[in-house]
Design a protein around this motif. Structure first.
Motif, PDB file in Angstrom:
ATOM      1  N   ASP A  64     -10.547  -9.602   9.736  1.00 30.50           N
ATOM      2  CA  ASP A  64     -10.763  -8.281   9.137  1.00 30.50           C
ATOM      3  C   ASP A  64      -9.575  -7.346   9.357  1.00 30.50           C
ATOM      4  OD1 ASP A  64     -13.280  -9.088   8.348  1.00 30.50           O
ATOM      5  OD2 ASP A  64     -14.292  -8.252  10.106  1.00 30.50           O
ATOM      6  N   VAL A  65      -8.649  -7.749  10.213  1.00 30.16           N
ATOM      7  CA  VAL A  65      -7.439  -6.960  10.463  1.00 30.16           C
ATOM      8  C   VAL A  65      -6.313  -7.494   9.583  1.00 30.16           C
ATOM      9  CG1 VAL A  65      -5.765  -6.208  12.195  1.00 30.16           C
ATOM     10  CG2 VAL A  65      -8.156  -6.552  12.835  1.00 30.16           C
ATOM     11  N   ARG A  66      -5.785  -6.641   8.705  1.00 29.55           N
ATOM     12  CA  ARG A  66      -4.743  -7.066   7.762  1.00 29.55           C
ATOM     13  C   ARG A  66      -3.445  -6.316   8.052  1.00 29.55           C
ATOM     14  NH1 ARG A  66      -6.600 -11.377   6.906  1.00 29.55           N
ATOM     15  NH2 ARG A  66      -4.950 -11.662   5.366  1.00 29.55           N
ATOM     16  N   VAL A  67      -2.340  -7.011   7.870  1.00 33.59           N
ATOM     17  CA  VAL A  67      -1.018  -6.401   7.985  1.00 33.59           C
ATOM     18  C   VAL A  67      -0.433  -6.297   6.584  1.00 33.59           C
ATOM     19  CG1 VAL A  67       1.293  -6.585   8.962  1.00 33.59           C
ATOM     20  CG2 VAL A  67      -0.682  -7.310  10.295  1.00 33.59           C
ATOM     21  N   LEU A  68      -0.163  -5.065   6.139  1.00 37.07           N
ATOM     22  CA  LEU A  68       0.314  -4.818   4.778  1.00 37.07           C
ATOM     23  C   LEU A  68       1.652  -4.086   4.823  1.00 37.07           C
ATOM     24  CD1 LEU A  68      -3.128  -3.678   3.316  1.00 37.07           C
ATOM     25  CD2 LEU A  68      -2.140  -5.970   3.276  1.00 37.07           C
ATOM     26  N   ILE A  69       2.228  -3.882   3.657  1.00 33.33           N
ATOM     27  CA  ILE A  69       3.540  -3.238   3.550  1.00 33.33           C
ATOM     28  C   ILE A  69       3.362  -1.860   2.939  1.00 33.33           C
ATOM     29  CG2 ILE A  69       5.893  -3.436   2.646  1.00 33.33           C
ATOM     30  CD1 ILE A  69       5.366  -6.425   2.252  1.00 33.33           C
TER      31      ILE A  69
ATOM     32  N   VAL B 127       0.857  -1.183   0.000  1.00 33.16           N
ATOM     33  CA  VAL B 127       0.000   0.000   0.000  1.00 33.16           C
ATOM     34  C   VAL B 127       0.896   1.236   0.000  1.00 33.16           C
ATOM     35  CG1 VAL B 127      -1.992  -1.051   1.137  1.00 33.16           C
ATOM     36  CG2 VAL B 127      -0.163  -0.045   2.529  1.00 33.16           C
ATOM     37  N   PHE B 128       0.306   2.345  -0.419  1.00 29.21           N
ATOM     38  CA  PHE B 128       1.007   3.633  -0.387  1.00 29.21           C
ATOM     39  C   PHE B 128       0.246   4.551   0.555  1.00 29.21           C
ATOM     40  CE2 PHE B 128       1.459   8.015  -1.949  1.00 29.21           C
ATOM     41  CZ  PHE B 128       2.841   8.164  -1.888  1.00 29.21           C
ATOM     42  N   VAL B 129       0.960   5.084   1.549  1.00 30.91           N
ATOM     43  CA  VAL B 129       0.331   5.962   2.544  1.00 30.91           C
ATOM     44  C   VAL B 129       1.194   7.210   2.694  1.00 30.91           C
ATOM     45  CG1 VAL B 129      -0.437   6.208   4.928  1.00 30.91           C
ATOM     46  CG2 VAL B 129      -0.655   3.988   3.780  1.00 30.91           C
ATOM     47  N   GLN B 130       0.655   8.365   2.319  1.00 31.49           N
ATOM     48  CA  GLN B 130       1.346   9.638   2.485  1.00 31.49           C
ATOM     49  C   GLN B 130       0.473  10.547   3.367  1.00 31.49           C
ATOM     50  OE1 GLN B 130       3.622  13.038  -0.227  1.00 31.49           O
ATOM     51  NE2 GLN B 130       2.002  11.812  -1.148  1.00 31.49           N
ATOM     52  N   ILE B 131       1.072  11.023   4.445  1.00 31.53           N
ATOM     53  CA  ILE B 131       0.350  11.801   5.441  1.00 31.53           C
ATOM     54  C   ILE B 131       0.827  13.251   5.389  1.00 31.53           C
ATOM     55  CG2 ILE B 131      -0.205  12.000   7.887  1.00 31.53           C
ATOM     56  CD1 ILE B 131      -1.209   9.437   6.568  1.00 31.53           C
TER      57      ILE B 131
END
Length: 371
Positions: A68-73, A39-43
């Motif tokens: 329902d809880v996922r661990v992603l990169i 995933v891409f996360v920019q805050i």
């Protein structure tokens, strides 16, 4: 006013503010840049924008099932996605959308809870570094990887870990898997009680082989080191010393009361074929096998309960793929995955043997003729 409101929400709905987290709109990587489980996360903050580059825990409301809880990169900065701020960009790759895994969500306006706080990442989601050398150069795996070691008898011996991709500090580590030293329990020990004294590991990053969830690893007995106050130096024993004879007898008694590795493996395969690898008896036999394998160096034997399970199934019918060419042993025809594999391969072998016989031509020059 505000403080009371926050406390009431915490009391009534367990709404707790979490540091290093955001509530973000979900969107799709339409350019196809992200790989599966990335995933891409920019805050955006008062000090500017920053891109998360670590493991992230992602879920959405409602979150009622643990799955329902996922661990992603979170992949960090990507030039092509730099315009995507204050949202979470999901990959379009994979057999099943990770968004759908979270309570059947979609990207029509769903909001997602995202946190990169290390303490909230589940323990089974451990990072590893894998760099492979090929004819075209080296490449670093950056995805979920399935890791296990031989023997792999218990379902919990298969671990799903996260390969972190390129790391400057580890670039000299090639054609090996680098495990983290962090965590309450070594992930190596979770795989049949392994260690790093030369163990080899099977590693695959093929998406189709990554299970949707991991089984809780078995607990393997570890000998406790005696305290200094308990250590008693014993004088050298001679051959005539009765203490030596007692020690030898005890060693052989403990060894003979335990089934051999071959016997345990045979019974374990049969139980798995009949009842499944997740059956409690199958998992108990797997623990007994691993304990017996390490018995010479740990001094720990299988429990009496595990040996009783072994004796219960020992001597019963075996699957046909175990004893197809052995006479005098009662067997049954297995329709499990190993039985199907055996039958399919055997059919190809028989087919080839028939074809070889039909195509066989005898060289006339090799025929001896009566004169």
């Amino acid at each position: 006013g505000y403080r009371k409101e926050r406390l009431v929400k915490m009391r009534d709905k367990a709404r707790i503010n979490v540091k290093d987290s955001r509530y973000l709109l979900g969107t799709l990587d339409e350019l196809g840049i992200l790989e599966q489980d990335q995933v891409f996360v920019q805050i955006s903050t008062n000090d500017g924008n920053f891109c998360v580059s670590s493991l992230v825990v992602v879920t959405r409301n409602p979150c009622l099932d643990p799955g329902d809880v996922r661990v992603l990169i979170a992949v960090g900065y990507r030039e092509e996605l730099k315009h995507m701020r204050d949202c979470i960009v999901f990959s379009q790759k994979g057999n099943r959308s990770v968004v759908d895994m979270m309570a059947g969500g979609d990207l029509d306006g769903d909001m997602f809870f995202v946190t990169w706080k290390p303490e909230l990442v589940p323990q089974q989601c451990v990072e590893v570094f894998v760099q492979i050398s090929t004819n075209d150069g080296n490449f670093c795996v950056s995805s979920l990887v399935v890791v296990t070691r031989n023997p792999c008898l218990d379902p919990g011996d298969v671990r799903v870990l996260i390969a972190v991709g390129y790391r400057e500090e580890l670039k000299h580590m090639r054609d090996c898997i680098v495990f983290s030293q962090k965590g309450n329990r070594s992930v190596v020990d979770m795989m049949a009680g392994g260690d790093l004294d030369g163990d080899m590991f099977f590693v695959t990053w093929k998406p189709e082989l990554v299970p949707q969830q991991c089984v809780e690893p078995a607990i393997y007995a570890v000998p406790k080191a005696p305290k200094k106050s308990q250590l008693q130096l014993e004088p050298d024993l001679t051959c005539q010393d009765p203490k030596l004879s007692q020690k030898i007898l005890k060693y052989f008694w403990d060894s003979n009361r335990t089934a051999t590795l071959g016997e345990l493996n045979t019974v374990h395969i049969t139980v798995c074929d009949r009842l499944g690898a997740m059956h409690p008896d199958a998992r108990a036999l797997a623990r007994a096998f691993n304990t017996t394998m390490d018995q010479p160096k740990t001094g720990i034997s299988p429990t009496e309960e595990e040996l009783e399970i072994f004796r219960e199934y020992s001597g019963k019918e075996l699957a046909h793929f175990q004893v197809e060419n052995v006479r005098g042993i009662v067997k049954y025809h297995s329709y499990g995955i190993l039985g199907q594999l055996y039958d399919a391969v055997q059919a190809r072998i028989d087919e080839r043997d028939v074809k070889d016989v039909k195509d066989f031509k005898l060289d006339p020059d090799l025929i001896l003729k009566d004169e």
